[in-house]
Design a protein around this motif. Structure first.
Motif, PDB file in Angstrom:
ATOM      1  N   THR A 174       7.425   6.124   0.923  1.00 53.07           N
ATOM      2  CA  THR A 174       6.774   5.033   0.193  1.00 53.07           C
ATOM      3  C   THR A 174       7.793   4.035  -0.333  1.00 53.07           C
ATOM      4  OG1 THR A 174       4.927   6.452  -0.448  1.00 53.07           O
ATOM      5  CG2 THR A 174       5.307   4.481  -1.779  1.00 53.07           C
ATOM      6  N   ARG A 175       8.875   4.534  -0.915  1.00 55.84           N
ATOM      7  CA  ARG A 175       9.919   3.640  -1.420  1.00 55.84           C
ATOM      8  C   ARG A 175      10.556   2.853  -0.286  1.00 55.84           C
ATOM      9  NH1 ARG A 175      12.971   7.647  -5.802  1.00 55.84           N
ATOM     10  NH2 ARG A 175      11.374   7.480  -7.444  1.00 55.84           N
ATOM     11  N   GLY A 176      10.752   3.515   0.853  1.00 52.46           N
ATOM     12  CA  GLY A 176      11.344   2.831   1.997  1.00 52.46           C
ATOM     13  C   GLY A 176      10.474   1.680   2.472  1.00 52.46           C
ATOM     14  N   ILE A 177       9.147   1.926   2.526  1.00 54.41           N
ATOM     15  CA  ILE A 177       8.215   0.889   2.957  1.00 54.41           C
ATOM     16  C   ILE A 177       8.199  -0.263   1.956  1.00 54.41           C
ATOM     17  CG2 ILE A 177       5.770   0.355   3.315  1.00 54.41           C
ATOM     18  CD1 ILE A 177       5.452   3.189   4.443  1.00 54.41           C
ATOM     19  N   LYS A 178       8.131   0.084   0.670  1.00 49.18           N
ATOM     20  CA  LYS A 178       7.948  -0.942  -0.355  1.00 49.18           C
ATOM     21  C   LYS A 178       9.222  -1.734  -0.645  1.00 49.18           C
ATOM     22  CE  LYS A 178       3.931   0.936  -2.700  1.00 49.18           C
ATOM     23  NZ  LYS A 178       3.248   1.153  -3.982  1.00 49.18           N
ATOM     24  N   ILE A 179      10.372  -1.145  -0.414  1.00 56.96           N
ATOM     25  CA  ILE A 179      11.616  -1.859  -0.710  1.00 56.96           C
ATOM     26  C   ILE A 179      12.261  -2.365   0.582  1.00 56.96           C
ATOM     27  CG2 ILE A 179      13.914  -1.687  -1.746  1.00 56.96           C
ATOM     28  CD1 ILE A 179      12.815   0.476  -3.602  1.00 56.96           C
ATOM     29  N   VAL A 180      12.621  -1.445   1.482  1.00 60.20           N
ATOM     30  CA  VAL A 180      13.293  -1.826   2.728  1.00 60.20           C
ATOM     31  C   VAL A 180      12.341  -2.629   3.617  1.00 60.20           C
ATOM     32  CG1 VAL A 180      14.488  -0.979   4.774  1.00 60.20           C
ATOM     33  CG2 VAL A 180      14.765   0.218   2.595  1.00 60.20           C
ATOM     34  N   GLY A 181      11.077  -2.169   3.696  1.00 57.52           N
ATOM     35  CA  GLY A 181      10.105  -2.872   4.532  1.00 57.52           C
ATOM     36  C   GLY A 181       9.907  -4.302   4.089  1.00 57.52           C
ATOM     37  N   ARG A 182       9.716  -4.498   2.792  1.00 56.01           N
ATOM     38  CA  ARG A 182       9.500  -5.857   2.293  1.00 56.01           C
ATOM     39  C   ARG A 182      10.749  -6.714   2.438  1.00 56.01           C
ATOM     40  NH1 ARG A 182       6.054  -5.441  -3.273  1.00 56.01           N
ATOM     41  NH2 ARG A 182       6.577  -3.246  -3.191  1.00 56.01           N
TER      42      ARG A 182
ATOM     43  N   LEU B  87     -13.749   3.671  -2.644  1.00 57.73           N
ATOM     44  CA  LEU B  87     -12.845   3.415  -1.527  1.00 57.73           C
ATOM     45  C   LEU B  87     -11.470   3.011  -2.048  1.00 57.73           C
ATOM     46  CD1 LEU B  87     -12.647   3.230   1.566  1.00 57.73           C
ATOM     47  CD2 LEU B  87     -13.281   0.823   1.376  1.00 57.73           C
ATOM     48  N   GLY B  88     -10.434   3.577  -1.483  1.00 51.11           N
ATOM     49  CA  GLY B  88      -9.066   3.292  -1.886  1.00 51.11           C
ATOM     50  C   GLY B  88      -8.192   4.527  -1.820  1.00 51.11           C
ATOM     51  N   GLY B  89      -8.754   5.644  -2.274  1.00 53.65           N
ATOM     52  CA  GLY B  89      -8.012   6.897  -2.240  1.00 53.65           C
ATOM     53  C   GLY B  89      -6.699   6.810  -2.975  1.00 53.65           C
ATOM     54  N   THR B  90      -5.709   7.518  -2.454  1.00 56.83           N
ATOM     55  CA  THR B  90      -4.365   7.461  -3.039  1.00 56.83           C
ATOM     56  C   THR B  90      -3.571   6.292  -2.466  1.00 56.83           C
ATOM     57  OG1 THR B  90      -3.539   8.983  -1.330  1.00 56.83           O
ATOM     58  CG2 THR B  90      -4.310   9.955  -3.399  1.00 56.83           C
ATOM     59  N   ILE B  91      -4.170   5.586  -1.512  1.00 56.90           N
ATOM     60  CA  ILE B  91      -3.448   4.510  -0.821  1.00 56.90           C
ATOM     61  C   ILE B  91      -3.429   3.227  -1.638  1.00 56.90           C
ATOM     62  CG2 ILE B  91      -3.356   3.133   1.293  1.00 56.90           C
ATOM     63  CD1 ILE B  91      -4.814   5.422   2.696  1.00 56.90           C
ATOM     64  N   MET B  92      -4.555   2.900  -2.291  1.00 60.43           N
ATOM     65  CA  MET B  92      -4.641   1.660  -3.064  1.00 60.43           C
ATOM     66  C   MET B  92      -5.684   1.797  -4.166  1.00 60.43           C
ATOM     67  SD  MET B  92      -3.762  -1.349  -3.903  1.00 60.43           S
ATOM     68  CE  MET B  92      -2.466  -1.530  -2.672  1.00 60.43           C
ATOM     69  N   ASN B  93      -5.372   1.267  -5.348  1.00 56.51           N
ATOM     70  CA  ASN B  93      -6.314   1.217  -6.455  1.00 56.51           C
ATOM     71  C   ASN B  93      -7.598   0.507  -5.991  1.00 56.51           C
ATOM     72  OD1 ASN B  93      -7.632  -0.275  -8.750  1.00 56.51           O
ATOM     73  ND2 ASN B  93      -6.148   0.885  -9.940  1.00 56.51           N
ATOM     74  N   PRO B  94      -8.787   1.099  -6.196  1.00 55.58           N
ATOM     75  CA  PRO B  94     -10.033   0.482  -5.728  1.00 55.58           C
ATOM     76  C   PRO B  94     -10.241  -0.942  -6.230  1.00 55.58           C
ATOM     77  CG  PRO B  94     -10.427   2.751  -6.393  1.00 55.58           C
ATOM     78  CD  PRO B  94      -9.021   2.433  -6.793  1.00 55.58           C
ATOM     79  N   ASN B  95      -9.866  -1.217  -7.474  1.00 55.95           N
ATOM     80  CA  ASN B  95     -10.037  -2.573  -7.999  1.00 55.95           C
ATOM     81  C   ASN B  95      -9.122  -3.568  -7.287  1.00 55.95           C
ATOM     82  OD1 ASN B  95     -12.014  -1.874  -9.905  1.00 55.95           O
ATOM     83  ND2 ASN B  95     -10.463  -1.222 -11.364  1.00 55.95           N
TER      84      ASN B  95
ATOM     85  N   PHE C 218       0.827  -1.201   0.000  1.00 54.58           N
ATOM     86  CA  PHE C 218       0.000   0.000   0.000  1.00 54.58           C
ATOM     87  C   PHE C 218       0.868   1.261   0.000  1.00 54.58           C
ATOM     88  CE2 PHE C 218      -2.774  -3.282   1.368  1.00 54.58           C
ATOM     89  CZ  PHE C 218      -4.082  -2.870   1.141  1.00 54.58           C
ATOM     90  N   THR C 219       0.325   2.347  -0.508  1.00 53.32           N
ATOM     91  CA  THR C 219       1.019   3.641  -0.501  1.00 53.32           C
ATOM     92  C   THR C 219       0.494   4.430   0.692  1.00 53.32           C
ATOM     93  OG1 THR C 219       1.122   3.600  -2.923  1.00 53.32           O
ATOM     94  CG2 THR C 219       1.552   5.706  -1.849  1.00 53.32           C
ATOM     95  N   TRP C 220       1.122   4.250   1.842  1.00 54.29           N
ATOM     96  CA  TRP C 220       0.616   4.835   3.083  1.00 54.29           C
ATOM     97  C   TRP C 220       0.992   6.298   3.237  1.00 54.29           C
ATOM     98  CZ3 TRP C 220      -3.043   2.101   5.125  1.00 54.29           C
ATOM     99  CH2 TRP C 220      -3.019   0.703   5.057  1.00 54.29           C
ATOM    100  N   SER C 221       1.919   6.783   2.444  1.00 53.55           N
ATOM    101  CA  SER C 221       2.354   8.181   2.560  1.00 53.55           C
ATOM    102  C   SER C 221       2.490   8.804   1.179  1.00 53.55           C
ATOM    103  CB  SER C 221       3.695   8.265   3.305  1.00 53.55           C
ATOM    104  OG  SER C 221       4.214   9.576   3.280  1.00 53.55           O
ATOM    105  N   GLU C 222       2.218  10.103   1.096  1.00 57.54           N
ATOM    106  CA  GLU C 222       2.402  10.820  -0.160  1.00 57.54           C
ATOM    107  C   GLU C 222       3.866  11.152  -0.396  1.00 57.54           C
ATOM    108  OE1 GLU C 222      -0.102  14.223  -0.226  1.00 57.54           O
ATOM    109  OE2 GLU C 222      -1.971  13.067  -0.168  1.00 57.54           O
TER     110      GLU C 222
END
Length: 430
Positions: A41-49, A176-184, A32-36
Motif C-alpha cells: 500500500t505504501r509503495g502504491i501511494k508513495i512510489v506509484g504517485r 460499498l467500499g470495503g477496506t479499499i476505500m471509505n464509502p463516503n 485506494f488501498t488495493w492491498s492489506e
C-alpha cells in the motif's frame, strides 16, 4: 500562423489523449488501498504517485517537443498563490508538529498531486492553444476514470462481497467500499463522475453509452450508502436541468429523479423511519458534539498555529469525555483550524474565495464543468477529509480546479519559440 489539424497531428492527439487518461486514472487509483499488505500500500501511494507525477511532466514535454511552446501566463493569480502559502505554512509546521514524520508524509503526498495537477492542466491548456479543435476534454478524461473505478467496485460487490463491502452500524449495514476505500469518499467520487459525464451527453449525438456509464456510477453511489454524496449528485443534476433550454429533456430528468428519490431517501437516509437513524442525521453521526469538543477543548491549546500539518492534538487521537476518539476532524476547514490554527484557516478562506471568484472569468463550458466538480467535493469537505484534509483524491480534484482557472495564453512568441515551431511544424508558417 495557422495551426491546422493534419493526419500526423490527429494521430499524435490520440496518443496524448490515451496518455492523459492513463496517468489520470493511475493517479486517482493510487489513492485506494488495493492491498492489506502495508508495504504494498505504501509503495502504491508513495512510489506509484511519484511515478505518475513524473509521467505528467514527461507528457507535457512530449507535447512541447512535437510542436508547441510554453506560452502560458497566469491569471487569477491569488488562487494558486494562497494555495502555495497554505503549503508553505504546512511545511513550516514540521518545526512544531506533534508528529513531524506524519505531517511530512501527508504534506509530501499533497505536494505530489499539486505538481501533477499543474502539468496535467498545463498540458490541456497548451493543446487548446496549438491544436485548436482537438477533442481532449478534462471532463471526459475524469468521467471515464471514475466510471472504470466505480465499475470495478460494482462488479466486485457481486464477485467478492467480503472485500468490497464494509459492515457498519454494528454489522447491520453493508456499504460499498470495503477496506479499499471509505464509502463516503467513494460516493464523492461517484458524484464527480456524474458531474463530468453529463457534459458528454451535451457533446455526443449517441448518448446511450454515456447513459450506461452514468447508471453504473449511480448504482455504485447507491450501494455506498453515502447521504452527502447522494445530495451532491442530485444538486448536480438539478443544476444542469436549470442550464438546458430543452423543456422535454428537463421534464424527463425531473420525472426520473422524482421516481428514484423517495426510494433512495428511504433506503439511504431514513431507513424506514428508524429513530436511531434520525438521531444520527440530527448529530451528523456524532460529528457535531465532536466538533464542539475540538473548538472548546482542543483549539485553545494551540489557537494560532495549530498542532502541525494534519495533526489535531498532541497525541495521535483527540478524545473528549463526551465524544468518540478521532484522528481527523471529518471537516476540512476544522482540520485546517486544528492543524494550522487561525493563521492557516485565514489563508484557506482567502484561497477558496479567490478560486470561486475566478470561475466568473471562464467560458460557459469550463465554468459549468468546474462548478459541477466542485459541488460533490465541497459537500464531502464538510463531513469527511475534504480539500484541505489528509491525502485524498478530493484534494487532487480541487488542485485541478485551481489550475484550470489560473492559466492564460500569451500570444507573443519570442524568436527562439518561433524557430522551434518552424522546425517542428513548418505547415503553420506556410
Amino acid at each position: 500562423m495557422n495551426f491546422e489539424a493534419t493526419a500526423n497531428n490527429e494521430q499524435f492527439l490520440k496518443k496524448i489523449n490515451n496518455y492523459l487518461f492513463i496517468i489520470l486514472f493511475l493517479m486517482v487509483a493510487c489513492f485506494f488501498t488495493w492491498s492489506e499488505n502495508v508495504n504494498i500500500t505504501r509503495g502504491i501511494k508513495i512510489v506509484g504517485r511519484m511515478g505518475v507525477m513524473i509521467s505528467s511532466i514527461l507528457v507535457y514535454k512530449k507535447i512541447i517537443k512535437h510542436g508547441a511552446v510554453n506560452t502560458m501566463g497566469y491569471k487569477n493569480s491569488f488562487s494558486p498563490i494562497f494555495y502555495i502559502l497554505y503549503l508553505l505554512l504546512g511545511l513550516m509546521s514540521f518545526m512544531w508538529s506533534t508528529d513531524p514524520g506524519f505531517s511530512a508524509l501527508q504534506w509530501f503526498m499533497t505536494f505530489q498531486s499539486f505538481v501533477f495537477a499543474y502539468f496535467f492542466i498545463k498540458s490541456l491548456k497548451i493543446l487548446d492553444t496549438f491544436y485548436p479543435g482537438h477533442n481532449i476534454r478534462l471532463y471526459h478524461l475524469l468521467g471515464n476514470t471514475v466510471f472504470i473505478l466505480q465499475l470495478i467496485f460494482a462488479v466486485g460487490l457481486w464477485v467478492n462481497p467480503d472485500v468490497f463491502f464494509r459492515m457498519t452500524n454494528g454489522g447491520e449495514e453493508a456499504r460499498l467500499g470495503g477496506t479499499i476505500m471509505n464509502p463516503n469518499e467513494l460516493g464523492m467520487l461517484a458524484g464527480v463522475g456524474v458531474a463530468c459525464l453529463i457534459f458528454d451527453l451535451y457533446r455526443f449525438k449517441n448518448k446511450v453509452w454515456t447513459i450506461i456509464k452514468i447508471l453504473v456510477i449511480f448504482y455504485a453511489l447507491f450501494m455506498t450508502g453515502s447521504r452527502s454524496s447522494l445530495i451532491g449528485a442530485l444538486l448536480i443534476i438539478f443544476f444542469h436541468i436549470n442550464q438546458t433550454k430543452k423543456q422535454g429533456l428537463k421534464l424527463a430528468i425531473i420525472g426520473g429523479v422524482l421516481m428514484v428519490m423517495p426510494f433512495a431517501i428511504n433506503q439511504m437516509i431514513l431507513k424506514g423511519g428508524d429513530e436511531k437513524r434520525m438521531e444520527e442525521i440530527l448529530t451528523l453521526t456524532g460529528r457535531l458534539p465532536f466538533w464542539h469538543a475540538l473548538i472548546t477543548e482542543g483549539l485553545p491549546r494551540e489557537p494560532l498555529l495549530g498542532f502541525g500539518y494534519m495533526r489535531i492534538d498532541y497525541k495521535d487521537f483527540f478524545q473528549s469525555v463526551h465524544t468518540y476518539p478521532g484522528k481527523m476532524t471529518h471537516n476540512t476547514f476544522m482540520q485546517v483550524l486544528m492543524s494550522l490554527g487561525f493563521i492557516g484557516l485565514t489563508i484557506v478562506i482567502f484561497q477558496v474565495y479567490f478560486t470561486l471568484r475566478a470561475f466568473f472569468t471562464e467560458n460557459k463550458e469550463t465554468k459549468l464543468m468546474l462548478i459541477g466538480i466542485l459541488i460533490p467535493v465541497v459537500i464531502n469537505s464538510f463531513t469527511e477529509f475534504g480539500i484541505f484534509g489528509e491525502s485524498n483524491y478530493g484534494i487532487l480534484f480541487y488542485q485541478l480546479i485551481i489550475f484550470s482557472v489560473s492559466f492564460k495564453n500569451k500570444t507573443h512568441l519570442t524568436p527562439l519559440q518561433k524557430l522551434h515551431l518552424k522546425k517542428r511544424r513548418p505547415e503553420a508558417f506556410v
